[in-house]
Write a protein that holds these residues in place. Sequence first.
Motif, short mmCIF file in Angstrom:
data_model
loop_
_atom_site.label_atom_id
_atom_site.label_comp_id
_atom_site.label_asym_id
_atom_site.label_seq_id
_atom_site.Cartn_x
_atom_site.Cartn_y
_atom_site.Cartn_z
N ARG A 91 12.61 -25.95 34.62
CA ARG A 91 12.20 -27.12 33.96
C ARG A 91 11.01 -26.94 33.38
O ARG A 91 10.63 -27.49 32.12
N ARG A 92 10.00 -26.23 34.09
CA ARG A 92 8.61 -25.74 33.50
C ARG A 92 8.92 -24.91 32.42
O ARG A 92 8.28 -25.08 31.33
N ALA A 145 10.00 -26.69 29.29
CA ALA A 145 8.68 -27.53 28.79
C ALA A 145 7.89 -26.41 27.82
O ALA A 145 7.47 -26.75 26.90
N TRP A 195 -4.50 -17.84 15.81
CA TRP A 195 -5.57 -18.86 15.87
C TRP A 195 -6.13 -18.64 17.17
O TRP A 195 -7.21 -18.38 17.46
N LEU A 216 -7.53 -24.07 28.64
CA LEU A 216 -6.37 -24.65 27.69
C LEU A 216 -5.92 -23.57 26.90
O LEU A 216 -4.67 -23.64 26.42
N PHE A 217 -7.11 -22.98 26.14
CA PHE A 217 -6.57 -21.70 25.40
C PHE A 217 -5.53 -20.83 25.93
O PHE A 217 -4.47 -20.22 25.47
N ARG A 255 7.76 -31.41 34.15
CA ARG A 255 7.65 -31.05 32.78
C ARG A 255 6.06 -31.40 32.26
O ARG A 255 5.55 -30.67 31.79
N ALA A 306 3.54 -29.04 33.55
CA ALA A 306 3.41 -28.02 32.43
C ALA A 306 2.78 -28.20 31.45
O ALA A 306 2.03 -27.16 30.77
N GLN A 307 2.61 -29.31 31.07
CA GLN A 307 2.02 -29.80 29.69
C GLN A 307 0.48 -30.14 29.96
O GLN A 307 -0.05 -30.64 29.36
N LYS A 308 0.31 -30.23 31.29
CA LYS A 308 -1.20 -30.65 31.92
C LYS A 308 -1.36 -32.07 31.78
O LYS A 308 -2.31 -32.46 31.46
N ARG A 330 -13.25 -28.63 28.93
CA ARG A 330 -11.82 -28.75 28.51
C ARG A 330 -11.63 -29.76 27.21
O ARG A 330 -10.92 -29.41 26.31
N GLN A 376 -12.21 -27.82 24.13
CA GLN A 376 -11.10 -27.10 23.62
C GLN A 376 -10.04 -27.76 23.22
O GLN A 376 -9.16 -27.53 22.07
N LEU A 377 -9.51 -29.22 23.57
CA LEU A 377 -8.73 -29.83 23.30
C LEU A 377 -9.04 -30.33 21.61
O LEU A 377 -8.12 -30.55 20.92
N MET A 405 -10.88 -28.59 19.66
CA MET A 405 -10.61 -27.46 18.65
C MET A 405 -9.42 -27.34 18.31
O MET A 405 -8.74 -27.06 17.12
N ALA A 406 -8.36 -27.50 19.46
CA ALA A 406 -6.90 -27.38 19.09
C ALA A 406 -6.35 -28.34 18.25
O ALA A 406 -5.71 -27.87 17.43
N ASP A 416 5.19 -29.85 19.05
CA ASP A 416 5.10 -29.86 20.23
C ASP A 416 3.72 -29.66 20.83
O ASP A 416 3.21 -30.31 21.94
N MET A 417 2.90 -28.62 20.11
CA MET A 417 1.71 -28.50 20.54
C MET A 417 0.78 -29.98 20.47
O MET A 417 0.18 -30.21 21.13
N LEU A 431 -1.19 -32.04 23.21
CA LEU A 431 -2.62 -32.31 23.21
C LEU A 431 -2.86 -33.63 23.46
O LEU A 431 -3.77 -34.13 24.07
N GLN A 489 -2.59 -34.89 26.90
CA GLN A 489 -3.84 -34.71 27.85
C GLN A 489 -5.21 -35.42 27.11
O GLN A 489 -5.93 -35.62 28.14
#
Lengths: 235, 235
Positions: free
Chosen positions: A71-72, A75, A107, A166-167, B72, B75-77, B97, B100-101, B103-104, B169-170, B174, B177
């Motif tokens: 499942r992970r 995702a 990136w 995160l990166f 799931r 996995a996406q934090k 963090r 980073q969020l 920037m992303a 998805d990215m 984000l 989070q």
Amino acid sequence: MTFPALNVFPPNALSTGVDGRDEDASVHDQVYEALANLLIQGQIPPGKSVSLRTLASGLGVSPMPVREAVRRLIAQKALELQPSNKRLRVPSLSEDRLKQLMMARQWVEPELAFRAVAAMTKDTIAELKADDQRLMAALGKGDVDGYMQANHAFHFRIYRLAQADLFLDMAKTLWLQSGPFMRVVFGRLGTVQLPQDHHQELIRAFETGDAAAVRQHMSDDVHEGMELMLEALKR
Amino acid sequence: MTFPALNVFPPNALSTGVDGRDEDASVHDQVYEALANLLIQGQIPPGKSVSLRTLASGLGVSPMPVREAVRRLIAQKALELQPSNKRLRVPSLSEDRLKQLMMARQWVEPELAFRAVAAMTKDTIAELKADDQRLMAALGKGDVDGYMQANHAFHFRIYRLAQADLFLDMAKTLWLQSGPFMRVVFGRLGTVQLPQDHHQELIRAFETGDAAAVRQHMSDDVHEGMELMLEALKR
DNA sequence: TTCCCTAATTTGTGATCACATTTTCGAGGC
DNA sequence: GCCTCGAAAATGTGATCACAAATTAGGGAA
């Protein structure tokens, strides 16, 4: 089939107690690591279908922890459920998706390398050189799997230094998605014409602490590898 | 507690058959969507601990599909297991963090908006205007939750048009989070001093098909919102 | 009231079972 | 030999049970 049989896991694919260092980690975490390694190194080809019970018995555990690990991975788009079947498989890459992968990797990975400069030490540089030697040796022997593994070790030894969780996670996810296809392409090209990687310049830039050069060389390295995949996909 | 009680789900948090449009989706997918919505709109505060069984009974399902949905989200934090407890909670954001969020998000979301220009239609622009009106209305009423929801709708209506699944998805990850923390900050600021969003300029740029302007305005919009969060975190 | 220790509850994890759907595969007919 | 059909096997999903570890609640002593 040009790929190692999937159902043969190394005897201790899961660390089993004393010698394994993750003996306190939960089973599904260990299963996840095992599967992630297989995928990131391209040991399971795109399109290959896998199943919970097969994986479970192959790893000697019940299907339950495999479900959570899978499942992970779903995702992370490292596995997918076919919409028709609801059956599990390794995704194939469209040209469009590959281009997005390339852009994202180009990136995040230069940024990670850039941030690693400050934390780089002599010891780590020595380890990077060892990784690169293993990589060159694998190239010489025509050992594609060895190349994949050494290349992965080299890159993530750098990325881990960046202390940017995160990166780092983003990079892992992107490698999980590109691994299977990369292995196919590189296997088809043969090790002779594998990418002229920029690892040497990268190491030199780390040694001199030239962060801008590090960023640029990493960008080139990623670009070149992904460009090969893109050309292969178009054909 | 400034947050709505977690244990009260809307009567049909899971679409139940005839009226729900996802009646064929698996239960864990529906649970995932329900939880993801709660998180993305900040209905569960950072640090809040949740539990599988509580969620399960709150949603009227067995713990099993909740486990998969939660796995799931981990996995996406968007959720995390505390290393000590192994208990489930909504993560808090460190300054590092959050940067980073930021920037992303500032990389991927302008790119998505840029790609949406070609696919933009009159109808979608009308929907965007409606979203923006809901947003302004929420601001006027001091309705932070309404603001969160309208803002989310506005942005992802754009992003969906880009037809770039990986980037989409990215962006989702984000937002998952940043959602909980964003809600806290905006709730603390009050709607009076909420970000001067650039939605108007964005809509105008879409109408004229000025892709460069779209990219720039989206970048500004994301930047401004995240900057507020950063300032709040430093204090 | 405050502190401490014990019992009951709650938690995540893993295994097992049940079920509907799909795939696989072999026997039989052309 | 090739196709078709049906039984058997395999698959993902959800529910339930068992268990160790952690948290919580409560009662008794100071």
